[in-house]
Design an enzyme around this catalytic site. Structure first.
Site, PDB file in Angstrom:
ATOM      1  N   GLY A  52       0.806  -1.218   0.000  1.00  0.00           N
ATOM      2  CA  GLY A  52       0.000   0.000   0.000  1.00  0.00           C
ATOM      3  C   GLY A  52       0.839   1.267   0.000  1.00  0.00           C
ATOM      4  N   SER A  53       2.092   1.165   0.377  1.00  0.00           N
ATOM      5  CA  SER A  53       2.960   2.346   0.365  1.00  0.00           C
ATOM      6  C   SER A  53       3.653   2.530  -0.977  1.00  0.00           C
ATOM      7  CB  SER A  53       4.014   2.233   1.473  1.00  0.00           C
ATOM      8  OG  SER A  53       3.398   2.375   2.729  1.00  0.00           O
ATOM      9  N   SER A  95       6.852   4.561   3.624  1.00  0.00           N
ATOM     10  CA  SER A  95       6.371   3.416   4.404  1.00  0.00           C
ATOM     11  C   SER A  95       5.365   3.939   5.422  1.00  0.00           C
ATOM     12  CB  SER A  95       7.515   2.715   5.129  1.00  0.00           C
ATOM     13  OG  SER A  95       6.987   1.801   6.068  1.00  0.00           O
ATOM     14  N   SER A  97       3.915   2.511   8.017  1.00  0.00           N
ATOM     15  CA  SER A  97       4.294   2.200   9.405  1.00  0.00           C
ATOM     16  C   SER A  97       5.665   2.766   9.745  1.00  0.00           C
ATOM     17  CB  SER A  97       4.333   0.679   9.600  1.00  0.00           C
ATOM     18  OG  SER A  97       5.346   0.129   8.756  1.00  0.00           O
ATOM     19  N   THR A 100       8.972  -1.002   7.553  1.00  0.00           N
ATOM     20  CA  THR A 100       9.073  -2.030   6.511  1.00  0.00           C
ATOM     21  C   THR A 100      10.537  -2.211   6.118  1.00  0.00           C
ATOM     22  OG1 THR A 100       6.838  -1.612   5.789  1.00  0.00           O
ATOM     23  CG2 THR A 100       8.315  -2.584   4.160  1.00  0.00           C
ATOM     24  N   ARG A 147      -3.172   0.683   3.190  1.00  0.00           N
ATOM     25  CA  ARG A 147      -3.904   0.774   1.922  1.00  0.00           C
ATOM     26  C   ARG A 147      -5.064   1.756   1.987  1.00  0.00           C
ATOM     27  NH1 ARG A 147      -5.091  -3.557   4.751  1.00  0.00           N
ATOM     28  NH2 ARG A 147      -7.209  -4.394   4.907  1.00  0.00           N
ATOM     29  N   GLU A 230      -6.256  -7.973  -0.178  1.00  0.00           N
ATOM     30  CA  GLU A 230      -6.162  -7.600   1.238  1.00  0.00           C
ATOM     31  C   GLU A 230      -7.530  -7.374   1.878  1.00  0.00           C
ATOM     32  OE1 GLU A 230      -3.017  -4.896   2.506  1.00  0.00           O
ATOM     33  OE2 GLU A 230      -2.134  -5.035   0.519  1.00  0.00           O
ATOM     34  N   HIS A 246       0.310 -11.229 -25.765  1.00  0.00           N
ATOM     35  CA  HIS A 246       1.499 -12.005 -26.120  1.00  0.00           C
ATOM     36  C   HIS A 246       1.688 -13.227 -25.232  1.00  0.00           C
ATOM     37  CE1 HIS A 246       2.765  -8.969 -29.032  1.00  0.00           C
ATOM     38  NE2 HIS A 246       2.169  -8.136 -28.193  1.00  0.00           N
ATOM     39  N   LYS A 336       5.433 -10.780   8.851  1.00  0.00           N
ATOM     40  CA  LYS A 336       6.371  -9.741   9.290  1.00  0.00           C
ATOM     41  C   LYS A 336       6.948 -10.100  10.658  1.00  0.00           C
ATOM     42  CE  LYS A 336       4.512  -5.827   6.650  1.00  0.00           C
ATOM     43  NZ  LYS A 336       3.897  -4.506   6.633  1.00  0.00           N
TER      44      LYS A 336
HETATM   45  C1  F6R Z   1      -1.670  -3.158   4.602  1.00  0.00           C
HETATM   46  C2  F6R Z   1      -0.972  -2.922   3.350  1.00  0.00           C
HETATM   47  C3  F6R Z   1       0.367  -3.539   3.084  1.00  0.00           C
HETATM   48  C4  F6R Z   1       1.497  -2.601   3.569  1.00  0.00           C
HETATM   49  C5  F6R Z   1       2.868  -3.219   3.306  1.00  0.00           C
HETATM   50  C6  F6R Z   1       4.031  -2.292   3.657  1.00  0.00           C
HETATM   51  O1  F6R Z   1      -2.813  -2.326   4.661  1.00  0.00           O
HETATM   52  O2  F6R Z   1      -1.520  -2.258   2.535  1.00  0.00           O
HETATM   53  O3  F6R Z   1       0.458  -3.766   1.709  1.00  0.00           O
HETATM   54  O4  F6R Z   1       1.394  -1.369   2.933  1.00  0.00           O
HETATM   55  O5  F6R Z   1       3.000  -4.415   4.031  1.00  0.00           O
HETATM   56  O6  F6R Z   1       3.906  -1.761   4.951  1.00  0.00           O
HETATM   57  P1  F6R Z   1       4.040  -0.188   5.153  1.00  0.00           P
HETATM   58  O7  F6R Z   1       3.008   0.441   4.277  1.00  0.00           O
HETATM   59  O8  F6R Z   1       3.793   0.046   6.598  1.00  0.00           O
HETATM   60  O9  F6R Z   1       5.437   0.172   4.730  1.00  0.00           O
END
Ligand code: F6R
Length: 341
Positions: A52-53, A95, A97, A100, A147, A230, A246, A336
Site C-alpha cells: 500500500g505504500s 512506508s 508504518s 518495513t 492501503r 487484502e 502475447h 512480518k
Molecule cells: C496493509 C498494506 C500492506 C502494507 C505493506 C508495507 O494495509 O496495505 O500492503 O502497505 O506491508 O507496509 P508499510 O506500508 O507500513 O510500509
C-alpha cells in the site's frame, strides 16, 4: 433486499470500520494536499516502498509520464536501489508504518549514495532515521491501514512536484469534486444502481482478473488486485495490454471461473482501443464475463483516482459477500513478525 443493502448486516462484518475510512477518502485527499517537501535539483526519481505504500509511486510514474515530464521515475519494491542511484536521484522513501525492512534498507542505501531523500511515513524507524540524517520528512497521521492511506502516501509526492506540473491544482480540484460525488453513490446506492456492489457480485465465488493498459491504467489494475487480496482475502490477478496479447490469452482455454475487468481510458492510443475491443470479443466468444470500467473526469488525475476508488469499494463489498472483516491482514502481520524473529 440484497444483503449488500442491509447496512446493519454490513456493520456486523466490517467490525474494524473500513467503510468509514473509504467514505473519508476525499477528505483525506484534501488534507494530504497540504503536505509537501521543497525539492532540490534532481535528474530522476525513485520511489521505494512496498504494498500500500508503493502504489502511489506507480500512480506518480503514470501521471508524470502522461504529462510529458521529461525525467524517469522508477518504483522500487524490494531491498536494493538500482546501481544508477546517485546524488542527483530524488528518492521518496515511503512506508506507512515506517518499519518495513525493504524500505528501510533502501533508505540507508540512498543515504550512502548521497541522494536527496524525502521520507513519507506516520512514524516508526523511518521517521527516526529521517530525523537523524536530516532527510526531509513528511509526517502523516497514524492509525490507518496503509492501503486506506493512499491519499497521504501519494498526494504529497505529487504536490511537491507542483512547480513542474501545469494544471495540477485545477486537476486536483476536479478530482475532489468527482470523488465527493461518487462517494455517496458507492457508499449509499442500492445494489442495482451501485457499480461497486454489482462488480463485487460478479466477482463473488470467482477469480477476478483485472486488465489495464501500459503506462495508463496498469497501476490502477494493480491497485484493484491488491485491494481484492487484502480487503476480501481473495486471489486476484492483474495484467496490461498490449502485453496480455502475447501470453495471458493462451490461458483462456480454461477460462470459466474468471471474471475479466477491463480498465479503459479515453487517452488510450487507437491501437490500444482496437486491442481492448478484440480482447472483449475473444473473451465473450469463450463465454467469459467481461466488464469495462473507466474513471471519470477531464483530467488524468481524476480519472485515475476515481477508477482506483471504484476498486476500493468493490473489494470492500466483496469482503462483505465473503463475510470477512476487510481491515485485518493477519497473515501479512504474522509473516512480518516471523521475519523479525
Ligand atoms: C496493509 C498494506 C500492506 C502494507 C505493506 C508495507 O494495509 O496495505 O500492503 O502497505 O506491508 O507496509 P508499510 O506500508 O507500513 O510500509
Amino acid at each position: 433486499m440484497s444483503e449488500l443493502d442491509d447496512q446493519k448486516a454490513l456493520d456486523r462484518i466490517d467490525r474494524s470500520g473500513m467503510r468509514e475510512l473509504l467514505k473519508r477518502f476525499p477528505e483525506q485527499l484534501s488534507r494530504a494536499w497540504d503536505l509537501e517537501a521543497e525539492l532540490p535539483a534532481f535528474r530522476q526519481i525513485i520511489v521505494c516502498g512496498m504494498g500500500g505504500s508503493a502504489i502511489g509511486g506507480d500512480y506518480l510514474r503514470v501521471y508524470l509520464a502522461r504529462k510529458g515530464f521529461p525525467r524517469p521515475v522508477f518504483v522500487v519494491r524490494g531491498y536494493e536501489l538500482p546501481p544508477f542511484t546517485d546524488e542527483e536521484t530524488l528518492v521518496f522513501a515511503v512506508s506507512y508504518s515506517g518499519n518495513t525492512e525493504e524500505t528501510l534498507h533502501c533508505f540507508e542505501q540512498a543515504l550512502r549514495c548521497r541522494s536527496p531523500i524525502v521520507a513519507i511515513t506516520s512514524g516508526g524507524k523511518l521517521a527516526g532515521m529521517a530525523r537523524e540524517s536530516k532527510a526531509d520528512l513528511i509526517s502523516i497521521p497514524k492509525g490507518l491501514p496503509p492501503r486506506a492511506a493512499l491519499g497521504y502516501l501519494f498526494i504529497p509526492m505529487l504536490r511537491s512536484l507542483k512547480p513542474f506540473l501545469q494544471d495540477l491544482e485545477a486537476e486536483f480540484q476536479e478530482t475532489l469534486n468527482i470523488l465527493h460525488r461518487i462517494t455517496s453513490l458507492y457508499a449509499e446506492a442500492p445494489e442495482e444502481e451501485n457499480p461497486a456492489k454489482r462488480l463485487a457480485r460478479a466477482w463473488h465465488g470467482r477469480i477476478p482478473l483485472i486488465c489495464g493498459s501500459f503506462l495508463l491504467t496498469d497501476a490502477v489494475a494493480r491497485r484493484w488486485k491488491t485491494q481484492i487480496n487484502e480487503n476480501a482475502k481473495s486471489p486476484a490477478f492483474y495484467s496490461a495490454l498490449p502485453e496480455l496479447h502475447h501470453n495471458e490469452l493462451m490461458g483462456w482455454e480454461r477460462l470459466k471461473q474468471f471474471v475479466y475487468a477491463l480498465l479503459r481510458d479515453p487517452a488510450e492510443e487507437p491501437k490500444l482501443k482496437r486491442r481492448f475491443e478484440l480482447t472483449r470479443s475473444l473473451l465473450e466468444e469463450r463465454g467469459c464475463t467481461v466488464m469495462e470500467f473507466q474513471g471519470e473526469g477531464r483530467g488524468l488525475l481524476a480519472r485515475l483516482l476515481s477508477l482506483s476508488y471504484l476498486g476500493d469499494w468493490a473489494s470492500f463489498y466483496l469482503a462483505m459477500l465473503y463475510g470477512v472483516d476487510p481491515t485485518p491482514v493477519a497473515l501479512i502481520e504474522e509473516l512480518k513478525a516471523r521475519l523479525a524473529r
